[in-house]
Scaffold this motif. Structure first.
Motif, mmCIF file in Angstrom:
data_model
loop_
_atom_site.group_PDB
_atom_site.id
_atom_site.type_symbol
_atom_site.label_atom_id
_atom_site.label_comp_id
_atom_site.label_asym_id
_atom_site.label_seq_id
_atom_site.Cartn_x
_atom_site.Cartn_y
_atom_site.Cartn_z
ATOM 1 N N CYS A 39 7.542 24.146 -32.248
ATOM 2 C CA CYS A 39 7.649 23.182 -31.152
ATOM 3 C C CYS A 39 7.908 21.764 -31.653
ATOM 4 O O CYS A 39 7.421 21.371 -32.714
ATOM 5 N N LYS A 71 18.803 25.375 -24.473
ATOM 6 C CA LYS A 71 17.799 25.548 -23.436
ATOM 7 C C LYS A 71 16.577 24.657 -23.699
ATOM 8 O O LYS A 71 16.174 24.467 -24.850
ATOM 9 N N VAL A 112 6.351 26.127 -23.386
ATOM 10 C CA VAL A 112 5.412 27.232 -23.589
ATOM 11 C C VAL A 112 3.984 26.742 -23.369
ATOM 12 O O VAL A 112 3.631 25.638 -23.785
ATOM 13 N N LEU A 157 13.247 32.277 -29.011
ATOM 14 C CA LEU A 157 13.116 31.003 -28.295
ATOM 15 C C LEU A 157 13.777 29.869 -29.081
ATOM 16 O O LEU A 157 14.423 28.984 -28.502
ATOM 17 N N ILE A 174 12.795 24.517 -23.659
ATOM 18 C CA ILE A 174 11.741 25.541 -23.717
ATOM 19 C C ILE A 174 10.387 24.886 -23.501
ATOM 20 O O ILE A 174 10.042 23.894 -24.155
ATOM 21 N N PHE A 205 11.573 21.343 -27.031
ATOM 22 C CA PHE A 205 10.770 22.569 -27.205
ATOM 23 C C PHE A 205 9.322 22.086 -27.132
ATOM 24 O O PHE A 205 8.774 21.563 -28.093
ATOM 25 N N TYR A 221 9.278 34.042 -30.870
ATOM 26 C CA TYR A 221 9.523 32.630 -31.141
ATOM 27 C C TYR A 221 10.864 32.385 -31.824
ATOM 28 O O TYR A 221 11.483 31.329 -31.630
ATOM 29 N N LEU A 263 13.435 27.159 -19.601
ATOM 30 C CA LEU A 263 12.700 28.430 -19.692
ATOM 31 C C LEU A 263 11.228 28.122 -19.926
ATOM 32 O O LEU A 263 10.889 27.382 -20.854
ATOM 33 N N ASN A 309 16.904 27.612 -27.865
ATOM 34 C CA ASN A 309 16.768 26.159 -27.847
ATOM 35 C C ASN A 309 17.850 25.481 -28.671
ATOM 36 O O ASN A 309 18.538 24.561 -28.190
#
Length: 615
Positions: A210, A194, A198, A185, A196, A34, A182, A164, A189
């Motif tokens: 993150c 996934k 940003v 997201l 991620i 992330f 978020y 993503l 994640n």
């Protein structure tokens, strides 16, 4: 861990540009990360992300060298369509990704284009993952801003990419909707694996969500580090116009200026700060609210009587009742819906705006902020009630006739540009109205807003900060008595945001009254003198920052959130009302003795406290 993205010696130059935007980039990103990408405006963040989904070089031409592998495939050898199934992209202007009238139709549209037999099932699953289950049959215009952003994300998720990418996902959202984005997201994640990526200016969200941060500087990665370590590099981030979390800056300054020991890394969240700042002592002399008067709440107290007398005298002064600049009288606004009952924005709204006020208009997405501004400039008409400017109803006044009294600067500054140069955009309104010496006045505005060297540039091709300054110059060209600004600091890095803040501080010399609609609570607390809170079409609060942010029920009801440093101060001492890092450092001391000891020692006498309270 596996590397899902590898970049080797990537250099890219846009068509017609003299210098490359990305220079000899070498980078690896782990599968399941992330990652936040940060850097000042123009450093290449969006360009890097467009490389990852193949828009560069397949759709956007230019000079491209080096190699980029996404999930094992070289982007040179793949087309944009196939890369979309590896790296989904949600743009900063995400509304342009919404192409169908209903929610399920839009979420499954990409899958339908790929000829996938289970396209509708893929769309439903994507809506479920993005928190939009139950809204499948709704029209897209029934969604809030945050829900529309989630729909754009669902359209990307439906194709099943492992990566993503989101460009400024919360730039124009209220805190509630930002949290929702978020949280989705995080779920994508952690639950669905996934990766991620940003692009983000809001470092408090980076701290909370993150794992790693990539700093781009002059078109190259400066470093890629774990979030806690990255956000602790305060000086390096600020040099790149990144604003670290306020809690982190406070810790940095306490460590540097007061030699306060902080174990390991600087705090990056309020919870971290609660532990790191546990030795701080609150200094009561800095409170300028009724909380300070708790010691003087007896009518027999001489100090309290003096303070009441002073406030009463102030209220009786003639200048305490300014003239009305605008007024809403029982204003109702509603419009028909294609589906369902008519939607009501305002129901008998009453509000008065006085000349000379600096007003912040706040509230969640859909609360009515933009509608209120459009009513004032005549772009919308009320279903019932009266809107007045300077005591006169604008019901039958044409929009162009109001432009000398009031001006609106749009949320997206590029919408203000209709000519081929900044000079002609600024001059246009004066020129068509035959304003005397319009050429000289246009030049003066270019100079005032530091745009002279850009006068022949197309406004749509300027940087974010330059566009904001240019849109402000256009907005004040006719010297309106009232200036309305819709989200003036959205999508800006710290340097550009501060530049706009300085410009707003200078506006008093140009226009009497300024109203800003914004989600930027730091802007609200540093600039506004009056704060109006909208919730579901009603004014639920109207007052000073202490009156608004000190009322937890209002914050909860309206879905707004004070600056992080305010929450930090409250976590340490409920009496603290700190809106900036400077105020926090003034209110708390590492070495200072507590208030009771200072008071007992005669350090602060009653007269000094009265002066503090009277402000």
């Amino acid at each position: 861990m596996d590397k899902i993205i590898r970049i080797e010696d990537l250099t890219y130059t846009y068509p017609g540009a003299e210098e490359p935007t990305l220079r000899h980039v070498n980078l690896e990103i782990e599968k399941g990360d992330f990652l936040a990408v940060v850097g000042n405006n123009g450093c290449g963040k969006s360009t890097l992300c467009k490389v990852l989904n193949g828009l560069i070089p397949h759709f956007i031409s230019g000079t491209f060298s080096g190699n980029v592998w996404v999930d094992g495939e070289n982007t040179r050898d793949a087309d944009v369509g196939s890369l979309a199934r590896k790296a989904g992209y949600v743009y900063q202007d995400f509304e342009n990704q919404i192409v169908r009238p209903t929610v399920l139709d839009d979420a499954s549209y990409a899958c339908l284009n790929y000829g996938m037999k289970d396209y509708e099932a893929c769309g439903r699953e994507a809506l479920y993952r993005c928190g939009l289950k139950g809204r499948e049959e709704e029209y897209i215009w029934q969604l809030s801003g945050g829900q529309t952003h989630l729909l754009a994300l669902a359209g990307a998720v439906a194709l099943g990419p492992d990566i993503l990418i989101l460009d400024e996902p919360i730039a124009q959202l209220d805190p509630g909707h930002a949290d929702q984005i978020y949280e989705v997201l995080r779920e994508l994640n952690e639950t669905y694996g996934k990766t991620i990526i940003v692009i983000e200016h809001h470092t408090e969200y980076i701290a909370d969500y993150c794992r790693h941060v990539l700093l781009l500087k002059d078109g190259q990665p400066a470093w890629l580090l774990p979030s806690e370590e990255a956000l602790s590099r305060v000086e390096e981030l600020q040099e790149s116009n990144i604003f670290p979390p306020q809690v982190t800056i406070a810790g940095y300054r306490l460590q540097k200026d007061c030699s306060m020991p902080i174990n390991n890394l600087l705090p990056t969240t309020v919870e971290d700060g609660r532990k790191a700042f546990s030795s701080l002592k609150f200094q009561c002399k800095n409170i300028k609210s009724d909380l300070l008067l708790a010691h003087f709440q007896s009518e027999e107290n001489e100090t309290f009587r003096k303070l009441k007398s002073m406030k009463a005298d102030d209220l009786n002064k003639e200048h305490a009742v300014p003239k009305k600049a605008a007024q809403f009288k029982d204003v109702t606004v509603s419009y028909r819906s294609v589906k369902g009952k008519p939607h009501t924005v305002f129901d008998r709204l009453n509000l008065t705006i006085h000349k000379g006020e600096k007003i912040a208009l706040i509230g969640s997405n859909g609360a009515g902020k933009s509608t209120l501004m459009k009513l004032l400039v005549g772009l919308m008409k009320p279903s019932d009630g009266i809107v007045e400017l300077n005591g006169v109803s604008i019901k039958n006044v044409k929009t162009e006739q109001l432009s000398r009294q009031i001006s609106l600067v749009y949320q997206n500054p590029e919408e203000m540009f209709i000519k081929d140069s900044i000079y002609h955009d600024i001059a246009y309104a004066m020129q068509v109205r035959n304003v005397e010496d319009w050429e000289k006045k246009a030049e003066a505005l270019l100079n005032r807003f530091r745009l002279s060297e850009l006068s022949e540039r197309d406004g749509r091709l300027l940087s974010g900060g330059q566009m904001r300054r240019a849109s402000l110059a256009i907005g004040v060209a006719l010297n309106p008595g009232i200036l309305l600004l819709d989200e003036p600091t959205a999508n800006l890095d710290i340097a550009t945001r501060k530049e706009i803040m300085r410009t707003l501080s200078d506006m008093k010399e140009i226009t009497d009254t300024v109203m800003i609609a914004t989600h930027d609570m730091q802007l609200v607390c540093e600039w506004a003198e009056r704060i109006i809170v909208l919730c579901q079409g009603q004014v639920v609060a109207d007052g000073t920052r202490d009156e608004i942010f000190g009322n937890t029920s209002i914050l909860s009801q309206a879905g707004i959130r004070p600056p992080e440093i305010f929450s930090m101060g409250q976590a340490l001492d409920r009496r603290a009302m700190c809106y900036t890092v400077d105020e926090f450092l003034d209110a708390f001391s590492y070495e200072m003795e507590n208030v009771q000891e200072n008071k007992a020692g005669g350090k602060y006498n009653d007269a000094e406290i009265i002066r503090e309270c009277a402000g």
